[in-house]
Design a protein around this motif. Structure first.
Motif, PDB file in Angstrom:
ATOM      1  N   HIS A 232       0.834  -1.204   0.000  1.00  0.00           N
ATOM      2  CA  HIS A 232       0.000   0.000   0.000  1.00  0.00           C
ATOM      3  C   HIS A 232       0.870   1.256   0.000  1.00  0.00           C
ATOM      4  O   HIS A 232       1.588   1.519   0.968  1.00  0.00           O
ATOM      5  CB  HIS A 232      -0.949   0.049   1.192  1.00  0.00           C
TER       6      HIS A 232
ATOM      7  N   HIS B  49       1.061   5.498  -2.013  1.00  0.00           N
ATOM      8  CA  HIS B  49       0.373   6.520  -2.811  1.00  0.00           C
ATOM      9  C   HIS B  49       1.335   6.991  -3.900  1.00  0.00           C
ATOM     10  O   HIS B  49       1.333   8.161  -4.276  1.00  0.00           O
ATOM     11  CB  HIS B  49      -0.066   7.679  -1.916  1.00  0.00           C
TER      12      HIS B  49
ATOM     13  N   HIS C 250       2.560  15.619   4.793  1.00  0.00           N
ATOM     14  CA  HIS C 250       1.642  16.082   5.844  1.00  0.00           C
ATOM     15  C   HIS C 250       2.075  15.677   7.256  1.00  0.00           C
ATOM     16  O   HIS C 250       1.737  16.359   8.227  1.00  0.00           O
ATOM     17  CB  HIS C 250       0.204  15.667   5.534  1.00  0.00           C
ATOM     18  N   TYR C 251       2.860  14.585   7.390  1.00  0.00           N
ATOM     19  CA  TYR C 251       3.392  14.254   8.714  1.00  0.00           C
ATOM     20  C   TYR C 251       4.245  15.410   9.253  1.00  0.00           C
ATOM     21  O   TYR C 251       4.166  15.793  10.424  1.00  0.00           O
ATOM     22  CB  TYR C 251       4.266  13.002   8.663  1.00  0.00           C
TER      23      TYR C 251
ATOM     24  N   ARG D 271      -9.335   2.192  -5.500  1.00  0.00           N
ATOM     25  CA  ARG D 271      -9.690   2.829  -4.227  1.00  0.00           C
ATOM     26  C   ARG D 271     -11.093   3.401  -4.312  1.00  0.00           C
ATOM     27  O   ARG D 271     -11.408   4.180  -5.218  1.00  0.00           O
ATOM     28  CB  ARG D 271      -8.671   3.911  -3.893  1.00  0.00           C
TER      29      ARG D 271
ATOM     30  N   ARG E  39     -11.463  11.329   9.646  1.00  0.00           N
ATOM     31  CA  ARG E  39     -11.055  12.327   8.665  1.00  0.00           C
ATOM     32  C   ARG E  39     -11.343  13.750   9.161  1.00  0.00           C
ATOM     33  O   ARG E  39     -12.374  14.009   9.777  1.00  0.00           O
ATOM     34  CB  ARG E  39     -11.770  12.085   7.322  1.00  0.00           C
TER      35      ARG E  39
ATOM     36  N   TRP F  73      -0.253   0.882  10.145  1.00  0.00           N
ATOM     37  CA  TRP F  73      -0.716   1.995   9.319  1.00  0.00           C
ATOM     38  C   TRP F  73      -0.492   3.356   9.963  1.00  0.00           C
ATOM     39  O   TRP F  73      -0.827   3.531  11.133  1.00  0.00           O
ATOM     40  CB  TRP F  73      -2.218   1.759   9.039  1.00  0.00           C
ATOM     41  N   TRP F  74       0.073   4.322   9.224  1.00  0.00           N
ATOM     42  CA  TRP F  74       0.026   5.744   9.526  1.00  0.00           C
ATOM     43  C   TRP F  74       0.605   6.097  10.894  1.00  0.00           C
ATOM     44  O   TRP F  74       1.799   6.020  11.082  1.00  0.00           O
ATOM     45  CB  TRP F  74      -1.410   6.147   9.393  1.00  0.00           C
TER      46      TRP F  74
ATOM     47  N   ASP G 286       3.046   3.086   2.895  1.00  0.00           N
ATOM     48  CA  ASP G 286       2.132   4.210   2.756  1.00  0.00           C
ATOM     49  C   ASP G 286       2.866   5.438   2.205  1.00  0.00           C
ATOM     50  O   ASP G 286       2.430   6.578   2.389  1.00  0.00           O
ATOM     51  CB  ASP G 286       1.495   4.577   4.102  1.00  0.00           C
TER      52      ASP G 286
ATOM     53  N   ARG H 108       4.012   8.486   0.250  1.00  0.00           N
ATOM     54  CA  ARG H 108       3.347   9.447  -0.639  1.00  0.00           C
ATOM     55  C   ARG H 108       4.379  10.086  -1.564  1.00  0.00           C
ATOM     56  O   ARG H 108       4.035  10.570  -2.632  1.00  0.00           O
ATOM     57  CB  ARG H 108       2.652  10.544   0.171  1.00  0.00           C
TER      58      ARG H 108
END
Ligand code: FIX
Ligand code: ZN
Length: 429
Positions: A41, A43, A64-65, A185, A278, A340-341, A370, A372
């Protein structure tokens, strides 16, 4: 021709030999470093997706992190930050998190690791010399080089058929890149139907806002068309911590009557990424999402009531990890994957991976990046190998202490299962 050691044993025989207890750590590190990863997974996009694919220092720094961390250490307000162009944003992140503060967070250390692995100076006072390096790169040649540097054989993308620029590329026809596998997706279909049904309508599908009329048949046609166009490895959706199934809502209807049957028909797994909240702070845009504990009885219901469907599952809340392991012991159509994340931090990856090894042996997928931005695969897989190595070593030491020797063959088989084969077999690849 196979080599032999001083006593004439061939490679094969050597690999089957028990490894001395005090050599296990070095052997594990070697095997993990030599085992290419299938990153299930991301992006990321191949070169032919043009601007959709992010890479280079400005994209690395406006991740964005790091933006979330910037807003904690800089006085700038989000609305002022979004007024800046990407170069100005990157300069501010660099100054704030890498010069005026020590870059010790996982995400900041990641940028340092990427720059070092590319032979660049992570202490540079300005970004100009670094930008110049990236300006020199030819993306078609650079992508495979970065994947090789990360020990990544191939990645699975996140492909949104309702994202106009991306949909346009697919509709115009794309050559396959063997290192980039598609995944269909469906967040906008399953989580934002009210605001996106009209995009299906604009693609020629007679769907309705209340999912009445011919909506289900047309959504099935939409899914079949995109599966034929994309040849995705799986269909995927992220779901909120409040996700419930089955309930009397539109998502249940679309899942039950369209998405699950389409997966069965296409013999494709459905990836469920559960537990995201979200936009708890919309001012931070992509950095404005959070996590929450989900009620995994919905997952229990899905696995039990849809035995013909296969579910790749990642949960975002730390508190859901143990339940997920337990459900994986109950349902063979459930494959847990990744940390995840907000879980992708060495201290938490360690906790989750130890628990999974203890409860599932090697029958799970420990991580996905993950990523990006392209170069992130370098540090995210370095961190994963660095975190998993001592866990596997301690596990093998305990096995040896319990009376069973461990060989290089054992280690190689386990590493390949964790990093690639579990997914390939799950995908019937
Ligand atoms: O839903 C997802 O695929 C998440 O990974 C993203 O939405 C998230 O922004 C992210 O980049 C996490 O690492
Ligand atoms: Zn993601």
């Amino acid at each position: 021709m196979s080599r032999t050691n001083s006593s004439g044993d061939s490679d094969g025989a050597l690999a089957a030999q028990p490894i001395a207890r005090d050599q296990l750590a070095a052997a594990v590190e070697q095997v993990l470093a030599a085992t290419p990863v299938l990153d299930i997974h991301t992006h990321l996009f191949p070169a032919q997706f043009g601007e959709l694919g992010l890479w280079g220092i400005d994209d690395l720094l406006t991740y964005h992190y790091l933006e979330a961390e910037l807003f904690r250490s800089a006085s700038i307000r989000p609305e002022e930050y979004w007024e800046l162009n990407k170069t100005q944003q990157a300069d501010l992140v660099w100054r704030t998190l890498f010069l005026e503060n020590t870059p010790i967070s996982e995400a900041a250390r990641g940028v340092v690791a990427v720059l070092t692995s590319l032979g660049l100076d992570p202490g540079s006072r300005t970004l100009e010399p670094i930008r110049e390096y990236f300006r020199q790169q030819c993306i078609e040649e650079y992508i495979p080089r970065v994947l090789a540097l990360a020990g990544v054989e191939a990645v699975v993308m996140t492909n949104d058929p309702l994202d106009p620029p991306e949909a346009c590329l697919w509709e115009n026809g794309l050559n396959r890149d063997p290192q980039f596998h598609p995944a269909l997706r469906l967040d906008r279909v399953l989580n934002e139907w009210n605001t996106h049904w009209d995009r299906l309508a604009s693609q020629g599908y007679a769907v309705e806002v209340d999912a009445g009329g011919r909506t289900i048949a047309e959504l099935r046609r939409f899914l079949a068309d995109w599966i034929a166009r994309m040849h995705p490895l799986y269909l995927a959706v992220s779901l909120p911590d409040s996700f419930q199934f089955p309930v009397t809502d539109l998502r249940t209807k679309l899942l039950r009557e369209a998405v699950l049957p389409a997966c069965q028909e296409g013999n494709l797994p459905l990836a469920l990424m559960i537990g995201v909240r979200r936009q708890v702070n919309p001012a931070l845009r992509l950095a404005g999402d959070a996590a929450g504990r989900a009620d995994l009885r919905s997952l229990e219901f899905l696995c039990r009531e849809y035995p013909e469907n296969r579910f790749l599952v990642s949960v975002l809340s730390r508190e859901n990890q143990h339940e997920l392991c337990i459900y994986a012991r109950k349902f063979r159509n459930l494959m847990p994957f990744g940390c995840w994340w907000f879980l992708n931090n060495p201290s938490i990856v360690e906790e989750i991976t130890r628990e999974r090894l203890e409860m599932l042996g090697t029958s799970f997928i420990p991580q996905h990046s993950d990523a990006r931005i392209l170069e992130q695969v370098i540090y995210k897989w370095r961190n994963t190998r660095r975190t998993i190595a001592p866990i596997l070593t301690r596990t093998y030491q305990a096995l040896v202490d319990d009376g069973r020797p461990v060989s290089a063959d054992d280690m190689r088989r386990d590493a390949e299962r964790l990093f690639r084969v579990n997914f390939q077999e799950w995908m019937h690849l």
